[in-house]
Design a protein around this motif. Structure first.
Motif, mmCIF file in Angstrom:
data_model
loop_
_atom_site.group_PDB
_atom_site.id
_atom_site.type_symbol
_atom_site.label_atom_id
_atom_site.label_comp_id
_atom_site.label_asym_id
_atom_site.label_seq_id
_atom_site.Cartn_x
_atom_site.Cartn_y
_atom_site.Cartn_z
ATOM 1 N N LEU A 1 3.022 5.929 -2.966
ATOM 2 C CA LEU A 1 4.195 6.687 -3.412
ATOM 3 C C LEU A 1 4.240 6.760 -4.942
ATOM 4 O O LEU A 1 4.604 7.785 -5.523
ATOM 5 C CB LEU A 1 5.475 6.046 -2.874
ATOM 6 N N GLU A 2 3.860 5.650 -5.594
ATOM 7 C CA GLU A 2 3.874 5.602 -7.061
ATOM 8 C C GLU A 2 2.811 6.511 -7.669
ATOM 9 O O GLU A 2 2.944 6.960 -8.809
ATOM 10 C CB GLU A 2 3.652 4.162 -7.536
ATOM 11 N N THR A 3 1.738 6.759 -6.918
ATOM 12 C CA THR A 3 0.591 7.524 -7.464
ATOM 13 C C THR A 3 0.409 8.871 -6.768
ATOM 14 O O THR A 3 -0.685 9.438 -6.800
ATOM 15 C CB THR A 3 -0.696 6.690 -7.339
ATOM 16 N N ASP A 4 1.454 9.355 -6.103
ATOM 17 C CA ASP A 4 1.414 10.672 -5.434
ATOM 18 C C ASP A 4 0.276 10.774 -4.417
ATOM 19 O O ASP A 4 -0.357 11.822 -4.285
ATOM 20 C CB ASP A 4 1.295 11.793 -6.463
ATOM 21 N N GLY A 5 0.017 9.691 -3.724
ATOM 22 C CA GLY A 5 -0.967 9.712 -2.646
ATOM 23 C C GLY A 5 -2.412 9.617 -3.086
ATOM 24 O O GLY A 5 -3.322 9.745 -2.251
ATOM 25 N N ALA B 1 -5.252 2.206 -5.622
ATOM 26 C CA ALA B 1 -6.042 0.970 -5.625
ATOM 27 C C ALA B 1 -5.961 0.297 -6.994
ATOM 28 O O ALA B 1 -5.844 -0.930 -7.095
ATOM 29 C CB ALA B 1 -7.490 1.279 -5.259
ATOM 30 N N GLU B 2 -6.006 1.098 -8.065
ATOM 31 C CA GLU B 2 -5.888 0.554 -9.414
ATOM 32 C C GLU B 2 -4.485 -0.009 -9.650
ATOM 33 O O GLU B 2 -4.323 -1.058 -10.290
ATOM 34 C CB GLU B 2 -6.188 1.646 -10.446
ATOM 35 N N CYS C 1 0.832 -1.210 0.000
ATOM 36 C CA CYS C 1 0.000 0.000 0.000
ATOM 37 C C CYS C 1 0.864 1.257 0.000
ATOM 38 O O CYS C 1 0.572 2.231 -0.706
ATOM 39 C CB CYS C 1 -0.936 0.003 1.215
ATOM 40 N N LYS C 2 1.923 1.240 0.795
ATOM 41 C CA LYS C 2 2.817 2.399 0.843
ATOM 42 C C LYS C 2 3.467 2.644 -0.517
ATOM 43 O O LYS C 2 3.511 3.778 -1.011
ATOM 44 C CB LYS C 2 3.891 2.173 1.909
ATOM 45 N N LYS C 3 3.928 1.569 -1.136
ATOM 46 C CA LYS C 3 4.566 1.697 -2.449
ATOM 47 C C LYS C 3 3.572 2.216 -3.485
ATOM 48 O O LYS C 3 3.914 3.084 -4.310
ATOM 49 C CB LYS C 3 5.110 0.340 -2.892
#
Length: 215
Positions: free
Chosen positions: A40-44, A50-51, A35-37
């Motif tokens: 971070l990948e989607t700027d929060g 989720a996608e 979830c954290k990764k």
């Protein structure tokens, strides 16, 4: 002059915090680090995260598809005079006892009641809880980390017949259909079949060469 109301505080929607990680985990069932990764990948962005996890789950499911899944459960569902049995496999006995896995097995069996025949692909295309069973399976693989497969299904029963089932230790399942009789009789016969494993259902099914050999 009348004082103006203060402007609302800007949302820290882009921040990745323990709270946003927890929210994503509760929404998706994924692990904390995943979830954290994703955040971070989607700027929060929760929806984008989720996608991201969904697509990652599909990739994980594909990678694990070749791994041996020999544990699992046989689940049964009934509807009127018809009973259906499905075999759902996983890799370890530990997962076979997991609550979410058992819930998935029951969901698959309930959906199988509405499937004519024994086509597993048709079964997995059925929707339950707002998504297909195949999508639910893939999400389970991503969440649990094991290969999970709906291996096969079988059904018996219909108008004017009586059907019963027996499952032994979640490893062997038997469906029995009778003309007349009771469900308890069907279950008794099913238990006998599970114990004896007869190769034929009736005397007419026995090949002549087998009869000759047994004389």
């Amino acid at each position: 002059p009348k004082a103006e109301a203060p402007a609302p505080a800007k949302s820290s929607g882009g921040a990745v915090t323990p709270k946003t990680i927890k929210e994503l985990r509760e929404a998706t069932g994924a692990g904390m680090m995943d979830c954290k990764k994703a955040l971070l990948e989607t700027d929060g962005d929760q929806e984008a995260a989720a996608e991201f996890l969904r697509k990652k789950g599909l990739a994980k499911a594909d990678k694990k598809a070749s791994r041996v899944a020999a544990e699992g459960k046989i689940a049964i569902a009934n509807s009127g005079n018809r009973a259906v049995m499905v075999e759902v496999n996983c890799e370890t006995d530990f997962v076979a006892k997991d609550g979410s896995f058992l819930e998935f097995c029951d969901k698959v069996a309930s959906a199988a009641v509405d499937v004519a025949g024994d086509n597993v692909e048709e079964l997995m295309a059925k929707e339950a809880g707002g998504e297909t069973l195949e999508a639910t399976r893939q999400a389970m693989v991503a969440k649990i980390g094991e290969n999970i497969q709906v291996r096969r299904m079988a059904s018996r029963g219909g108008e004017g017949s009586t059907v019963g089932a027996y499952v032994h230790m979640n490893r062997m399942g038997v469906l029995v259909e009778l003309e007349g009789g009771t469900e308890q009789l069907c279950m008794d016969v099913a238990m006998h079949i599970a114990a004896m494993n007869p190769p034929y259902a009736t005397a007419d099914d026995v090949p002549a060469e087998v009869l000759e050999k047994e004389k």
